[in-house]
Design a protein around this motif. Structure first.
Motif, short mmCIF file in Angstrom:
data_model
loop_
_atom_site.label_atom_id
_atom_site.label_comp_id
_atom_site.label_asym_id
_atom_site.label_seq_id
_atom_site.Cartn_x
_atom_site.Cartn_y
_atom_site.Cartn_z
N GLU A 1 -32.42 21.69 -47.64
CA GLU A 1 -31.10 22.28 -47.90
C GLU A 1 -31.16 23.31 -49.02
OE1 GLU A 1 -27.87 21.89 -46.47
OE2 GLU A 1 -29.26 21.29 -44.89
N TRP A 2 -31.92 23.00 -50.08
CA TRP A 2 -32.03 23.97 -51.19
C TRP A 2 -32.65 25.28 -50.70
CZ3 TRP A 2 -34.52 19.81 -54.85
CH2 TRP A 2 -33.51 19.01 -55.37
N ARG B 1 -30.22 27.23 -48.38
CA ARG B 1 -29.07 27.86 -49.04
C ARG B 1 -29.48 28.88 -50.09
NH1 ARG B 1 -24.72 22.88 -49.86
NH2 ARG B 1 -24.99 21.96 -47.77
N ALA B 2 -30.73 28.86 -50.52
CA ALA B 2 -31.16 29.75 -51.61
C ALA B 2 -30.89 31.23 -51.34
CB ALA B 2 -32.65 29.53 -51.91
N ILE C 1 -37.04 22.64 -57.45
CA ILE C 1 -37.73 21.80 -56.45
C ILE C 1 -39.01 21.23 -57.05
CG2 ILE C 1 -38.99 21.85 -54.26
CD1 ILE C 1 -36.92 23.92 -53.29
N ARG D 1 -31.08 31.92 -57.35
CA ARG D 1 -32.11 31.87 -56.31
C ARG D 1 -33.50 31.75 -56.93
NH1 ARG D 1 -30.52 36.01 -53.75
NH2 ARG D 1 -32.09 37.57 -54.33
N ALA E 1 -34.47 28.18 -57.71
CA ALA E 1 -34.60 27.20 -56.63
C ALA E 1 -35.97 26.54 -56.62
CB ALA E 1 -34.32 27.86 -55.28
#
Length: 364
Positions: free
Chosen positions: A219-220, A223-224, A239, A232, A235
């Protein structure tokens, strides 16, 4: 669960937790919900019996640190009692809770009646010297808060993030799977609690957390591209820190460490440059077969890589032999030699870069 228990009884609390979650499913009603717990207990009992015979044979000895005939009897009783309760129709939840509680109580009573010595735990008979010197220093078996900071955060942060993602998905009824997500959250939360008490169980908690962590990473990344540039760019670091926080903490500590600061190892009294185990084992393997008096930490390596026998390895059932090794390596020279000869050893092996060697320095 049966395969895991045949390797280590540390999985027993998680097996009980799994049964508890399926018990809650039963309370919500319906035959499939009821049958899930019965099927779990039947398969657990049956598979455990098969694995016991396959790996141990038909033996009656009961050890408290592994699946034993007493535990198999308890598994079978739990499966039979739960199956009998499932055949009773139209039970109200208070009666059902009472009957399941009674079944659990009878199961526990049978186990303790067959193996009362296990009430004191699997390591109750360890000699105080062995417990203090060895068992209490086996980090992987200690609580998480006994680990160094980098290891601690690596063991706990990823499963906690996985739990947070699961609860987020549960609160939003993601995919219309609130009930399943709730059960998953209970299993993951229970695994985290067990891991806090026995740190090596964090591998199980992390394995379970892989599912929500994988979803979160997906999801990350998805959506980034729609985020502002600054967010962005964050991100991938987010992670990375979420998955391997131990590496991030270690890097931060190294960055903050003052140049030239002395290492806080307390090992300056240990002399020598280490074993060079691969080369040393090759040399040892070329000697005529003998009994080696060696630190128990390298006992398994010596057994696997050479034809020689050893006095002890780091396994608690050989506690008397571990005690002999500790006493010999910390005794005065004359007493030490007598101990070595008493055990029929013809060679003395040591290694200066072992944790065990550093502990001997601290002890004597």
């Amino acid at each position: 669960l049966a395969i895991g228990l045949s390797i280590s009884l540390e999985l027993l609390p998680f097996a009980a937790l799994t049964a508890g979650v399926l018990g809650l499913r039963w309370l919500r009603g319906g035959a499939p919900r009821r049958d899930a717990l019965v099927q779990l207990l039947l398969v657990l009992a049956g598979a455990s019996c098969v694995l016991f015979v396959a790996t141990r044979g038909l033996v009656a000895d009961s050890h408290c640190d592994t699946v034993s005939p007493a535990l198999l009897a308890a598994f079978l009783l739990a499966a039979l009692l739960t199956g009998a309760i499932a055949r009773i129709r139209q039970l109200g939840w208070p009666v059902l809770v009472g009957l399941l509680g009674l079944a659990a109580g009878l199961t526990g009573a049978l186990y303790l009646a067959l193996a009362p010595q296990c009430l004191a735990g699997p390591f109750a008979e360890l000699d105080p010297l062995v417990r203090t010197f060895w068992y209490d220093n086996v980090l992987e078996g200690l609580p998480v808060w006994r680990q160094d900071l980098s290891t601690m955060v690596q063991m706990i942060i990823p499963p906690l993030i996985g739990l947070a993602v699961t609860l987020w998905a549960w609160a939003r009824d993601l995919g219309g799977q609130r009930e399943a997500l709730g059960e998953f959250a209970l299993l993951l939360a229970g695994a985290i609690v067990i891991a806090l008490l026995v740190s090596r169980f964090s591998s199980v908690a992390t394995a379970i957390a892989t599912v929500p962590l994988g979803f979160a990473v997906f999801e990350w990344l998805r959506r980034a591209p729609r985020l502002p540039t600054a967010l962005r760019l964050l991100a991938l670091p987010v992670i990375f820190v979420s998955l391997v926080p131990g590496v991030a903490v270690g890097a931060l500590r190294n960055a903050l460490a003052q140049p030239g600061a002395p290492a806080q190892s307390g090992d300056s009294q240990v002399t020598g440059t280490g074993c060079g185990q691969p080369q040393s084992l090759t040399v040892l393997a070329g000697l005529p077969r003998a009994t080696l008096f060696a630190p128990f930490e390298i006992g398994p390596s010596l057994l696997v890589s050479t034809p020689h026998a050893v006095i002890a390895t780091g396994h608690h059932r050989s506690a008397p032999s571990i005690e002999a090794v500790i006493k010999a390596f910390t005794a005065a020279p004359g007493q030490a030699e007598a101990l070595v000869r008493r055990h029929g050893a013809t060679h003395l092996v040591t290694c200066s870069d072992l944790i065990e060697a550093r502990n001997y320095v601290r002890l004597a």
